[in-house]
Design an enzyme around this catalytic site. Sequence first.
Site, PDB file in Angstrom:
ATOM      1  CB  CYS A   5      -0.902  -0.008   1.227  1.00 51.16           C
ATOM      2  SG  CYS A   5      -2.033   1.387   1.265  1.00 51.16           S
ATOM      3  CB  CYS A  58      -1.333   3.539   8.252  1.00 56.00           C
ATOM      4  SG  CYS A  58      -2.375   4.272   6.968  1.00 56.00           S
ATOM      5  CB  CYS A  69      -0.927  -0.533   8.235  1.00 56.86           C
ATOM      6  SG  CYS A  69      -1.775  -1.679   7.123  1.00 56.86           S
ATOM      7  CB  CYS A  95     -15.860  -6.794   6.154  1.00 50.70           C
ATOM      8  SG  CYS A  95     -17.178  -6.633   7.349  1.00 50.70           S
ATOM      9  CB  CYS A 141     -18.849  -4.356   5.076  1.00 48.82           C
ATOM     10  SG  CYS A 141     -17.815  -3.020   5.719  1.00 48.82           S
ATOM     11  CB  CYS A 196     -18.244   0.438   9.049  1.00 50.94           C
ATOM     12  SG  CYS A 196     -17.186  -0.495  10.165  1.00 50.94           S
ATOM     13  NE  ARG A 227     -17.508  -5.426  13.413  1.00 51.28           N
ATOM     14  CZ  ARG A 227     -17.748  -4.771  12.287  1.00 51.28           C
ATOM     15  NH1 ARG A 227     -16.800  -4.101  11.702  1.00 51.28           N
ATOM     16  NH2 ARG A 227     -18.940  -4.795  11.748  1.00 51.28           N
TER      17      ARG A 227
HETATM   18  N1  SAM Z   1      -6.607   0.551   3.094  1.00 54.53           N
HETATM   19  C1  SAM Z   1      -7.868   0.931   3.546  1.00 54.53           C
HETATM   20  C2  SAM Z   1      -7.824   2.096   4.497  1.00 54.53           C
HETATM   21  O1  SAM Z   1      -6.947   2.138   5.352  1.00 54.53           O
HETATM   22  O2  SAM Z   1      -8.653   2.963   4.374  1.00 54.53           O
HETATM   23  C3  SAM Z   1      -8.668  -0.201   4.165  1.00 54.53           C
HETATM   24  C4  SAM Z   1      -7.986  -1.292   4.973  1.00 54.53           C
HETATM   25  S1  SAM Z   1      -7.226  -0.802   6.504  1.00 54.53           S
HETATM   26  C5  SAM Z   1      -6.295  -2.246   6.890  1.00 54.53           C
HETATM   27  C6  SAM Z   1      -8.569  -0.732   7.650  1.00 54.53           C
HETATM   28  C7  SAM Z   1      -8.289  -0.396   9.098  1.00 54.53           C
HETATM   29  O3  SAM Z   1      -7.663  -1.490   9.748  1.00 54.53           O
HETATM   30  C8  SAM Z   1      -7.391   0.752   9.424  1.00 54.53           C
HETATM   31  O4  SAM Z   1      -8.027   1.988   9.308  1.00 54.53           O
HETATM   32  C9  SAM Z   1      -7.018   0.470  10.858  1.00 54.53           C
HETATM   33  O5  SAM Z   1      -7.938   1.078  11.742  1.00 54.53           O
HETATM   34  C10 SAM Z   1      -7.127  -1.048  10.966  1.00 54.53           C
HETATM   35  N2  SAM Z   1      -5.807  -1.665  11.176  1.00 54.53           N
HETATM   36  C11 SAM Z   1      -4.829  -1.821  10.264  1.00 54.53           C
HETATM   37  N3  SAM Z   1      -3.743  -2.381  10.805  1.00 54.53           N
HETATM   38  C12 SAM Z   1      -4.034  -2.600  12.109  1.00 54.53           C
HETATM   39  C13 SAM Z   1      -3.303  -3.147  13.202  1.00 54.53           C
HETATM   40  N4  SAM Z   1      -2.046  -3.566  13.073  1.00 54.53           N
HETATM   41  N5  SAM Z   1      -3.910  -3.225  14.391  1.00 54.53           N
HETATM   42  C14 SAM Z   1      -5.196  -2.795  14.555  1.00 54.53           C
HETATM   43  N6  SAM Z   1      -5.916  -2.264  13.565  1.00 54.53           N
HETATM   44  C15 SAM Z   1      -5.350  -2.157  12.354  1.00 54.53           C
HETATM   45 FE1  SF4 Z   2      -2.818   1.157   3.407  1.00 54.89          FE
HETATM   46 FE2  SF4 Z   2      -2.784  -0.107   5.741  1.00 54.89          FE
HETATM   47 FE3  SF4 Z   2      -3.056   2.515   5.696  1.00 54.89          FE
HETATM   48 FE4  SF4 Z   2      -5.075   0.938   4.800  1.00 54.89          FE
HETATM   49  S1  SF4 Z   2      -4.297   1.057   6.887  1.00 54.89           S
HETATM   50  S2  SF4 Z   2      -4.274   2.784   3.842  1.00 54.89           S
HETATM   51  S3  SF4 Z   2      -3.895  -0.757   3.920  1.00 54.89           S
HETATM   52  S4  SF4 Z   2      -1.256   1.367   4.988  1.00 54.89           S
END
Ligand code: SAM
Ligand code: SF4
Length: 346
Positions: A55, A59, A62, A99, A130, A190, A262
């Site tokens: 990606c 973040c 992530c 989802c 979702c 959500c 949730r």
């Molecule tokens: N990429 C898209 C986005 O971020 O908008 C959708 C998928 S992203 C993985 C969805 C959510 O997963 C993130 O906003 C975050 O809140 C949660 N998430 C991701 N990595 C995580 C982690 N290591 N622990 C807990 N929540 C996580």
């Molecule tokens: Fe990309 Fe992970 Fe951020 Fe979603 S949460 S935008 S998958 S880096």
Amino acid sequence: MQAVVRHDWTLAQVNALYALPFNDLLFQAQTVHRQHFKPNEVQVSTLLSIKTGACAEDCKYCPQSGHYNTGLERERLLEVEKVLTQAKAAKDKGASRFCMGAAWTNPKQRDMPYIIEMVRGVKAMGLETCMTLGMLDGEQAKTLADAGLDYYNHNLDTSPEFYGEIITTRTYQDRLDTLSHVRDAGMKVCCGGILGLGESANDRSALLMQLANLPEHPQSVPINMLVKVAGTPLENVDDLDAFEFIRTIAVARIMLPKSHVRLSAGRSRMNEQMQALCFFAGANSIFYGDKLLTTDNPEADADMQLFAKLGITPEQRHDVSDEAHQLALADAIKEQANPPLFHAAQ
Ligand code: SAM
Ligand code: SF4
Ligand code: DTB
């Protein structure tokens, strides 16, 4: 005490809820919960990563960000058939919502036809749909709504003040804009966040304040506990105190009285007693199935066993009556109810 849907919370008011004695806070949350929900029902959703890794966003929590090396194998967009096979399996295990998540900044036009097929196919199975695909513009939100997508997940993640410490590639306002496109298109929202990122107590209050002060309360509010993944910048951040997590669920329940809250990522590291307290505090939805997107979730059987111990039943969709589905769920719970009884008799 009557639960009211309010959009004018102040930080001081949220902090005052957090500061209540634990028993008073949980009692208030449980009282509010019972005004709007069946107290022993929990909604179950299953997650599938339809496009994994690499990606462009940064973040810090992530495992799928291309900015960090977490050893994750990247995958292209899954074929529609594969997604439908997984959805069928989730339904057979008792999920009522499916989802689908993609590690994208936003969906590209060339992906939309496949995405639409996925929504239509999953919906045709009688599951709620979702998706979480990153940012959407107004047009894309409308296209997804027209295809029949029920929910769109897009999290605020943390407070506006702490946000810049966690993500630099998109702004808080970008997220709010996507949420308004989703709402305007008529889909259910959500939206929640993550705890344990190293944020302060004020940041947790400010996140809940943002969620409750949106023009409409999100119908679904995922509260994630950070899953610390090796290779991400947050892999060694301090654990959040369990009571602080439970308090956050309770405060969310009071501030968002009609929303499903949730108990989301992070359950693998919570014992049954902690999860039970989260349900008591007002959590009434979980991700169900052995995997979240890329990390582990409790085994489905273990969850059914916990439900059986607590007398919890999975919430049924209100708009469909699917007898086979109901029977499959009842069987799964009955099967799981027996082992503890057997042990007790020994
Ligand atoms: N990429 C898209 C986005 O971020 O908008 C959708 C998928 S992203 C993985 C969805 C959510 O997963 C993130 O906003 C975050 O809140 C949660 N998430 C991701 N990595 C995580 C982690 N290591 N622990 C807990 N929540 C996580
Ligand atoms: Fe990309 Fe992970 Fe951020 Fe979603 S949460 S935008 S998958 S880096
Ligand atoms: C949400 O709030 N949590 C889910 C879902 N929305 C998409 C994702 C959790 C991801 C946890 C890390 C992983 O498995 O990759």
